[in-house]
Structures are given as C-alpha cells and as structure tokens.
Enzyme design. Structure first.
Site: not given
Ligand SMILES: [Cu+2]
Lengths: 525, 372
Positions: A74, A103, A139, A167-168, A251, A253, A255, A266, A300-301, A326, A329, A448
């Site tokens: 998932h 293009d 994950w 790909s990315s 991390h 990622e 963002y 925006s 921090h993880h 943040t 924004k 979790r």
C-alpha cells in the site's frame, strides 16, 4: 511548403500505437494521470484490506504475514505509483502550457520515462504471487528485516525500485531543461506561475535524492546476493546506516510529494479569490528554503534509534525551523483570500480543504519535531495520522483540485459541478473520519503496522475503518465524473474560470494537440 | 447517505461517553518524572498548535464568510506587505525558541544514564523479549500468553488481550534503573508508554536508557518497530514493586533456578515430556511452525511429516540446538534449557501424524550442548 505546414499540424496517430509511440506532452501527461488513477485504486484496495482486518480486534480476514505485505505494498504503490506519477502527469500537461512552450524539451525521453513505469509496477505487483509472498518489511524497508530476513521477492522489489528511480530522474531532468530553456520570451524566472516554480524545485530534489534511493537498494542487493555487510553488524556493518541513507532520500521525498500541490493551490486560490497571489516572491523563497532544509532534517525519523544527544538536538532544531517557511506559505494563501471576491467551485473547495487539513498535518509535524515527546509518538498511529493528513488531504486533494481546475482545458468539456461538490463533501467527511481518530489511538499507545490490537483501541479503529470505506467508495464518484466529462460533458469555454490567469487559458478548449508552435507574448503573471 | 450519517452520529454519541471517560485518547501522564515532563511538553505544544490553528483558520473562515462574491465583495488588488511578512516570520521563530528550551532540558535529562542502581539488558528476539539482570545471574524470556483461540475470535477476549506475558519484567520503584538494549535478529523497539521509554533494539549495537518509577503497578507496552510476522504479538509488561518485594522476588528466582537444575538430573517419563513439550512448543515454535505443525511453506517448513522430525533423532536435535545459519530457525540452546529442548523434540516426534515413539531425554541434549 504546404506539405510541411500540414505535417507540422498533424493530429495524433490512430489506435494503440498513438500511446506507445507518442512524444506529445499532452498524451504523455494523460497516460501518467490514468496510470496514477489505476495505482490509486490498487493501493486503495490494499488499504481496504488493512482497514477491514482492523475493523475489530482479533484476526478475521488475513494472516499477519499477508497483512504486512498489504501495508508494505500500500505504501509503495501510493507513494511511487499514485502520488508521484500524478504530479508528473500534471507537469507534463501544464508546464509547457504555462510557460508557452510547444512541448517538453526532451520528448523521446519523456515517452521512455513513462513507459518504464507500467513494467516497474507490474514487477512489483507480481511479487504478491511469488513463493514467500510480496515484500513485507514496510515501505521504509529497514535492514536487516529487508535483507537477511526478507522473502525471496526482495530482489524483484529492488529491481522495480531501480526502474521507478530511473523514470523519476529522467522526468525531472526533462522538466528542468524545459523550464530553463523553453519559457516564452519575456517570461523571467520570477514571472513564472507558482506551479512551474514548485515543480522546478521538486525536480531538483528528485535529481538529488533518487540516486540515494538507488544506492541504498543497491547496497541491499549486495548484502543479499554478493556477501557484503553494509547493514550486517556481524560483518562489521551497521543496520542504522541503512536508516540514515534511506531517510536522506525519504525526507526530501515527502516534499517531492507535496511541493507541486503547493503550486496547484497557489494557482487556484488567486483564481477563485479574483485577486493576485499574496507574496509571490516570498512564496518562491519559502519553497526553496523548505527544499534546502529538507536535506538536513532526515534523522528526525530516527529519534529513538540511539542518536547522540548532539544529534538529537540538531535534528530537533532543524526540523522545527521548517515550520517557518511552511507557515509563510499558509499565511500567504490566507492573505490572498482576505479581501478577495471568492466563489467556491470544486477546485476552490479542494484547495481550501488542502490549506486547512495540510496545516493540521503540519501542526502535528511540529509536535513530532519535539524530540523528547517523539519518544512517545514515534512508530505509533499518531505518526500514521500525521503523514496521512499531509498526503491525503494534502497531496491527493491537491491533485483533485488540479484535475477539476484544468480538466475543462484538457478535454474541452465542463465537469458536473454538483457531482464535484458531492465528491468533495463526502471526501472531507471520509478523510477526517479515517485519519482523525488515528491521533487518539496513537497517543493512547497503539503501534503502527500491527494486524491486531488491544481492546482499548477498538472503538476508534472501527470509526477509522468506516471512514476509510466511505472515502474509498467516494472516489468512484470522481472516476465517474471524469469519464462522464470527457465523453459527454457540456462544452467548456476557453477560460471557464473568471479569475484564472496564465497562458494556458489563452489557447482554445480543448487545448489543440500542438500549442504554442510560435511563442506567445508573456502576459503579466 | 442520510442514514449513514445518522448511523455514524448515533455511534459516536453512544460510544463517546465511554471513550471519553476512559484514559485512552491522550498520551498517558505516566509514572516517572521523565514521562510527566514529556506529557507537559506534549500538552504545551498541543495548546500552541491549537492557538495557531484558531487564529489562522479564524481569519480564513472570516474571509470565506465575508469576502465572497455572492455577497458582492469586490476584490482588493494588494499582493504583498513587507512588514506583515516579516512579522509572521518572526513570531513563529519566537514561539519555536520558547518551545525548544524546555524540550532541550528534558532531552538532556533523558540522556543522563549515569549512576544507576540496577542494570538490565533487554534483548529483542523475533517475537519475544529477553531480560537479563546484570550482576544477579537472573535472566528469562518474556512471551505473549494470549491464547490463540482469543486471537482467532473463538473465545471471549480478556481485558489484557495481547498485552500479557508469562514473565513480566519486575523492577523496584524509586531506584535508578539503566536499560541496555540490543537485538538477536532484526530491529525491535522496546516501549512502555507509562515510563516514556522507547528505544530501538538493534542487532550488534547497544542502546541505553534509564528510568526511575514512582509508583507501584503493572505497566504495559508493545514492540514499536516492525520486526516481521508477529510484530504485533510481542508485548512488554513491567511490574513495579516496592524494594522489599523486589528483594524477595530476586531470592525466589534464584531458588527456582536451583530447582530447575536439579530437575534436569531426574528421570523424565514420556508423559511428562509431552506435557512440558506442548507448552514449550506453543510458546516458542508455533509462531513459525504453527500449532498444527503444518508451518507456512515455503518459508517455515511443516514439522508434521517432516523427514527430519520422523527420521534420525540426532539430526532433529542438531537443528533445534544449533539452528540453521542464514534462516529464521534459531539456535535454541541459548534460549531454552536442556529439559525444555528435550521436551519439545519429544513432543514434535510424537504429535500430529508423527508417531516415532522416541523419548529424547535432557541428558541427550546436554551431551550435544557439551560437545559443541
Ligand atoms: Cu519486535
């Protein structure tokens, strides 16, 4: 001469080959979006299995080993298959239209970036049918659970991740090259629409961190098959090294998954407030600061992993700092709405919900940043609540908002407003019913990634499951509405939104197969 | 739809009474100074967040209400204001600094594990905890005791469902206790919310933490780091007792250990071995090989009908005592006594369709261990 102009304005090829061979940014954007929608439903089905099992205490539907495969798949599918490709799809459609380019700069690369994905995910999904089952290590695939103790399918998982990474990276390179080289004359960087800005910054993040992900899975591959010991203490390695490398990727990622949504919001908030975006320059700087800070907060993880005191403090402070850009924004969006002349069509509703619910996710993130308190939050449902708030009513609502906003331009038809609103309200109820109670069970002590739980968590889990079923079912409305719009919706005008600005609204609806073959004049941003 | 909403509403009303009455929608205050400090930090930052949310969303909803086109609002055209932009950068910064100071103090305190009275080594295993009282020659495993029938919804679940173990970690109150965490296999995390300790147990490395419990009681927690199949089934139970009770408990443990050594010498009958073996199997082996002996092929082989189990006893003893390198099958001589190993092997050789009739004695096992 005549022949040439004719081929220059040829339409799409016919049949299946159109999609396989296409180098057209609009076709490729559509394919990314459709692919993402399919993945969204596959990942959603897995969430359904998870929530059905957690509906009540006890093991009812699945065994623990399969439950772990569901949580893992998932997460992987939603992150790499649903959210990221959706934003790439939006970029493909919108970046050229918004900067007045005909293009993407590298159309063949573009085709290849997309076509790698279906194979990568086919491989990932095929692991479900392999001996020993699909990846079951979450994950975040922490070693040594994902190396020494992994099912044999881990090798296919690694290969699939490599393909997604390629790909990315190619997609990101393409976006950067396009934005730097193909803006219409007169459009400075500081005049670009915010969506283009946020994607530019996201693309740099992608190029910086996808190779790190590739590195970490390669190290796993070496440990599993070639006798190295990067993550094996018995051979002189360190399992915690895995986490450092992984989060150095993961991390930024997160963002990557939310900055483009910032861009979408925006665009939409000013359009429906009929008022220019407040603090354009500070928006750009805030986005850039978030991106830069995202490289120095990864641990921090890992507050409970046994970092030295100095490390804990550094990562606590740097994480708290992210709250400032943040906040800027959010304040800017609200100031844009302030004294506007607002209407509330579906894109606006989703954008407003984004601001509110993303902010809730951001605030629980601020709580998680407090390292001592994180010793209680870490690895509980509180964290699950936090990141689902930033990813579902955050990124996913951003995507919904974008689709409703630009769909009339893409297909030339107007979606059904009443059904859009119904989709919105049911989604809002579903999302909050699903994720808000997770805060409570998490604080009360529910870890979790467990298939079964103690009795005191039962009530909230049942509410969560009901919410999840509602949210999932509601998405069928969205699919119906989109299909209905594309096939038989009411004709949309060139600019369906009174307050919308930007070059994309200067081309007819639907946008012709080729647009801006001659650069348009850059309008005021 | 309306019915559904009504259902949800009724559900919430009926249940909110007992949900809100219970303790379980917020972090527990806990029973140590650290846990209370952390609870304080948690509530402070929570109220700060609520205040920010009220202000920010207040302005937003006020605008949504008043500045709508349907009310004839005309859009202003301003798009920036340096002063407010500076102000709303500075104010959050000040709040953050104010928050960081107490957080830093608590953290520094949590990291000071010097001068402990008691040291305990905690080792994570797939899927149980091992506790070793350093300097006391006492050590034991702590394993989930919730019966499989409760998990499978065949019988009513008891109030401590999934949070109960055979041997709790017994600790005295008012003593500084230092924990040393490590793991035997994958990464686990030892977590007891009431003590506000969560620390990863990492194979090959040792982490430290400490506590001083203020109140007698039983405190329950769980493994917090995904550690494989039965991650959800390895709870932690801490029993905090007075110092004198703790001393008495220590004595008891030592006597029990002597009795156990003596029992290894005695003659064991088939029946005794089978009864003990069934218990050992249920606690230690059933997670992988399953209660019915069918395993979960291909990863966890079936023992029912297995060539090894039905074949030569020496080979069977070898795999249980020494494990199999590079697989999930551990060497059990470090985890079980000779009596337990003998019993479980006898049990496996005479259960399900396996009918070898063999008796494996503790002496047989001891001989293999001694020859290692
Ligand atoms: Cu564990």
């Amino acid at each position: 001469m005549y022949e040439q102009t004719k081929t220059a304005h040829h339409g799409p090829a016919k049949g299946l080959m159109r999609w396989i061979l296409t180098t057209n940014h609009k076709d490729i954007g559509t394919m990314y979006l459709v692919f993402s929608l399919m993945m969204f439903f596959i990942g959603g089905t897995m969430a359904f299995v998870i929530r059905a099992e957690l509906f009540q205490p006890g093991l009812q539907l699945v065994r623990p080993e399969f439950f772990n495969q569901m949580t893992t798949m998932h997460g992987l599918i939603m992150v790499f298959g649903a959210v990221m490709p959706a934003f790439v799809g939006l970029a493909n459609w919108q970046v050229p239209l918004m900067i007045g380019a005909p293009d993407m700069a590298l159309p063949r690369l573009n085709n290849w970036s997309f076509w790698i994905l279906p194979f990568a995910f086919l491989m990932l999904l095929s692991t479900l049918f392999m001996d020993g089952g699909a990846p079951n290590f979450g994950w975040t695939f922490y070693a040594p659970l994902s190396t020494t103790y992994a099912p044999p399918s881990v090798t296919f998982f690694i290969f699939a991740i490599h393909m997604m990474g390629i790909s990315s990276i190619m997609g990101a390179i393409n976006i950067i090259v396009t934005i730097f080289n193909m803006r219409t004359s007169g459009m400075d960087l500081m005049q670009m629409p915010m969506f283009v800005w946020t994607w530019l910054i996201t693309a740099f993040l992608l190029i910086a961190v996808m190779p790190v992900l590739a590195a970490v899975v390669t190290m796993m591959l070496m440990d599993i098959h070639f006798g190295t010991s990067f993550f094996n203490a018995a051979g002189g390695g360190d399992p915690v090294l895995f986490q450092h490398v992984f989060w150095f990727f993961a991390h930024p990622e997160v963002y990557i998954m939310v900055l483009p949504a910032f861009g979408v919001v925006s665009q939409i908030i000013p359009a429906f407030s009929r008022k220019p975006l407040f603090g354009y320059a500070s928006m750009v700087y805030a986005t850039a600061s978030i991106a830069i800070l995202s490289f120095v907060v990864w641990a921090h993880h890992m507050f409970t992993v046994g970092l030295p005191l100095g490390g804990e403090l550094f990562f606590m402070y740097s994480t708290m700092l992210i709250a400032i850009p943040t906040g800027v924004k959010v304040f800017n969006w609200i100031s844009t709405m302030f004294k506007g002349s607002m209407t509330f069509e579906t894109p606006m509703l989703f954008a407003i919900a984004f601001i509110v619910l993303f902010t809730i996710g951001g605030l629980s993130g601020l709580m998680l940043a407090i390292a001592p308190a994180d010793f209680q939050y870490q690895d509980t449902y509180f964290v699950v609540a936090h990141f689902h708030y930033v990813l579902v009513p955050g990124s996913v609502f951003g995507i919904f908002a974008a689709v409703y906003y630009w769909l009339p331009k893409w297909c030339g038809n107007m979606y059904k407003e009443s059904m859009g609103k119904l989709h919105f309200w049911l989604s809002i109820i579903g999302v909050n019913l699903t994720f808000f109670p997770m805060h409570f069970v998490g604080l009360a002590g529910m870890p979790r990634r467990i298939p079964d739980y103690a009795l005191q968590f039962a009530d909230f889990n049942m509410v969560t499951s009901i919410g999840a079923f509602l949210f999932g079912a509601t998405q069928l409305l969205f699919v119906y509405n989109v299909i209905h719009t594309v096939r038989s919706g009411k004709k949309a005008p060139q600019k369906p939104w009174e307050g919308a600005e930007g070059l994309e609204w200067t081309v007819p609806s639907p946008a012709p197969y080729h647009t801006f073959t001659t650069p348009p004049a850059a309008s005021e941003k | 739809m309306r019915y559904f909403l009504r259902f949800v509403l009724i559900y919430l009303i009926v249940y909110s009474s007992n949900v809100l009455a219970a303790w379980d929608f917020n972090m527990p205050i806990g029973v140590t100074n650290t846990s209370q400090d952390i609870y304080g930090l948690h509530m402070t930052i929570f109220y700060i967040c609520v205040a920010i949310a009220v202000v920010v969303f207040g302005v937003m909803f006020w605008s949504i209400f008043h500045h709508r086109k349907s009310k004839g609002a005309q859009a202003a055209q301003f798009h920036g204001n340096v002063l407010v932009e500076i102000i709303w950068t500075i104010i959050p910064l000040v709040i953050l600094v104010a928050m960081a100071i107490p957080a830093t103090n608590t953290l520094i305190d949590m990291y000071d594990s010097t001068e402990s009275d008691i040291d305990i080594q905690i080792t994570g295993y797939q899927w149980k905890w091992h506790y070793k009282y350093i300097g006391e020659d006492i050590s034991f495993f702590s394993i989930l005791t919730t019966p499989q029938e409760e998990i499978d919804n065949k019988v009513r679940k008891n109030p401590n469902y999934l949070l109960e173990v055979d041997n709790a970690l017994v600790l005295p109150i008012n003593k500084k206790i230092r924990f040393l965490f490590t793991s035997n296999d994958v990464i686990h995390a030892w977590w007891v919310p009431d003590l506000a300790i969560k620390k990863d147990a990492i194979p090959g490395f040792i982490n430290e933490s400490w506590t001083r419990i203020n109140k007698v009681g039983t405190y329950r927690g769980q493994c917090a780091e995904l550690c494989g199949m039965h991650h959800g089934f390895m709870p932690v139970v801490v029993q905090a007792v007075t110092e004198s009770e703790y001393e008495a408990w220590l004595q008891n443990q030592k006597t029990a250990k002597l009795a156990e050594t003596a029992s290894a010498q005695k003659q064991w009958s088939m029946d005794e071995l089978m009864t003990t073996g069934a218990v050992v199997y249920e606690k230690n082996c059933a997670a992988c090989h399953q209660a019915n002996g069918l395993g979960i092929p291909p990863v966890f082989p079936a023992l029912n009908g297995s060539a090894i189990v039905q074949g030569d006893a020496a080979e069977h003893i070898d795999i249980v005592v020494n494990g199999r390198q590079g697989t999930a099958m551990a060497a059990w001589d470090t985890q079980l006594s000779a009596v337990e190993i003998a019993a479980v092997i006898t049990y496996e050789r005479n259960s399900w369709d396996n009918k070898t009739g063999d008796i494996v004695t503790p002496a047989d096992i001891q001989a293999v261990i001694d020859n290692k």
